[in-house]
Write an enzyme that holds these catalytic residues in place. Structure first.
Site, short mmCIF file in Angstrom:
data_model
loop_
_atom_site.label_atom_id
_atom_site.label_comp_id
_atom_site.label_asym_id
_atom_site.label_seq_id
_atom_site.Cartn_x
_atom_site.Cartn_y
_atom_site.Cartn_z
N ASN A 7 0.87 -1.19 0.00
CA ASN A 7 0.00 0.00 0.00
C ASN A 7 0.91 1.23 0.00
OD1 ASN A 7 -1.86 2.01 0.37
ND2 ASN A 7 -2.35 1.47 2.49
N LYS A 9 0.03 4.25 -0.41
CA LYS A 9 -0.65 5.45 0.10
C LYS A 9 -0.40 6.63 -0.84
CE LYS A 9 -0.04 3.58 4.68
NZ LYS A 9 -0.19 3.75 6.10
N HIS A 93 -9.71 1.09 4.54
CA HIS A 93 -8.45 1.31 5.26
C HIS A 93 -8.72 2.31 6.40
CE1 HIS A 93 -4.37 2.61 6.17
NE2 HIS A 93 -3.96 1.50 5.58
N GLU A 95 -7.18 4.76 7.49
CA GLU A 95 -6.97 6.18 7.14
C GLU A 95 -8.18 6.73 6.41
OE1 GLU A 95 -3.13 5.70 5.29
OE2 GLU A 95 -2.31 5.15 7.23
N GLU A 161 -5.92 -4.91 10.58
CA GLU A 161 -4.94 -3.86 10.79
C GLU A 161 -5.28 -3.07 12.05
OE1 GLU A 161 -2.75 -2.72 6.97
OE2 GLU A 161 -4.54 -1.50 7.03
N GLY A 167 1.90 2.34 10.68
CA GLY A 167 2.84 3.44 10.51
C GLY A 167 3.50 3.90 11.79
N SER A 206 2.95 -2.08 10.59
CA SER A 206 4.40 -2.06 10.86
C SER A 206 5.09 -3.40 10.56
CB SER A 206 4.67 -1.63 12.31
OG SER A 206 4.17 -0.31 12.51
C1 PEP Z 1 -1.01 0.16 5.92
O1 PEP Z 1 -0.94 1.26 5.41
O2 PEP Z 1 -1.97 -0.57 5.65
C2 PEP Z 1 0.06 -0.26 6.83
C3 PEP Z 1 -0.06 -1.41 7.43
O3 PEP Z 1 1.10 0.61 7.00
P1 PEP Z 1 2.50 0.28 7.77
O4 PEP Z 1 3.01 -1.02 7.21
O5 PEP Z 1 3.39 1.45 7.44
O6 PEP Z 1 2.18 0.17 9.22
#
Ligand code: PEP
Length: 245
Positions: A7, A9, A93, A95, A161, A167, A206
């Site tokens: 992803n 983003k 997601h 976000e 998630e 992040g 992460s």
């Molecule tokens: C994500 O954006 O779905 C995500 C898991 O980001 P990160 O791996 O940076 O935590």
């Protein structure tokens, strides 16, 4: 089946994306039983698809609208995603839920629209830190998965998630991941019957090449949805190779 999804983003200008594709595809060899997908920003969907499709790497969008077409300034339809070479779309997601007010009602319609255009929905679910601390994790997951009750049969991937792990560099521990994935599997069985047995459940939050092996060993974890580490072609390749064993 295992699945690894990048992803990106709102990152990468085309020159950076092109360099990523060149470096990643140079080292990538497809393997049976492992699906790899990249979710670039909208402007790079078609070009990324051209760069990666020869080896079967899929391109997903990060969002889309549920309406077919019309006066929805700034939105992109599922049909447009298909036209651009997408085969899947990330939905819900955190976000999008927190920064852009995406509701379960909108997601119900997006899920149906994605499927009606032959796009694989990758539905994200997960609790905030406050929800975890106040022991609402399972209630939140149940509510977010509840949209599947109306969705009917069709292809689906899920990503668990935890919002507090996205992040932040702070990933969920093995126990937290195992509990959540087992709960999601149970819910999928109830909501989807036999199809719920086969739906891949990815972990996101992460994920790094150093930790992915351990995450993949957790029961019910079918792969990863990766943000930060997916911006580096070497790291993303290493994650895919870990999934390929
Ligand atoms: C994500 O954006 O779905 C995500 C898991 O980001 P990160 O791996 O940076 O935590």
């Amino acid at each position: 089946m295992r699945c690894v999804v990048a992803n990106w983003k709102m990152n990468m200008l085309w020159q950076e994306a092109a360099s990523f594709c060149e470096a990643f595809m140079g080292g990538y060899t497809p393997a049976e039983g492992v699906q790899t997908a990249i979710a670039p920003p909208f402007p790079w969907l078609a070009r990324t698809s051209q760069e990666v499709r020869s080896k079967g790497v899929r391109v997903f969008a990060q969002n889309a609208h549920f309406e077919e077409k019309g006066a929805y300034t700034g939105e992109v339809s599922m049909a447009m995603l298909r036209d651009a070479g997408c085969t899947g779309v990330i939905l819900g997601h955190s976000e999008r839920r927190t920064l852009f007010g995406e509701t379960d009602e909108a997601l119900t319609r997006k899920l149906a629209a994605a499927r009606s255009h032959g796009l694989l929905p990758l539905l994200c679910v997960g609790e905030t830190l406050h929800e975890r601390d106040t022991e609402q994790t399972f209630a939140v997951l149940k509510r977010q998965l509840g949209i599947l009750a109306e969705a009917g049969a069709g292809p689906l991937w899920i990503a668990y998630e935890p919002v507090w792990a996205i992040g932040t560099g702070r990933r969920a521990d093995a126990n937290q991941i195992r509990e959540a994935h087992q709960f999601i599997r149970e819910e999928l069985r109830v909501l989807m019957g036999e199809a719920g047995e086969m739906t891949p459940i990815l972990y996101g939050g992460s994920v790094t090449p150093e930790t992915f092996d351990e995450i993949l060993a957790i029961p019910e974890v079918a792969g990863g949805l990766v943000g930060g580490a997916s911006l580096d072609p070497g790291k993303f390749l290493s994650l895919v190779q870990t999934a390929q064993g």
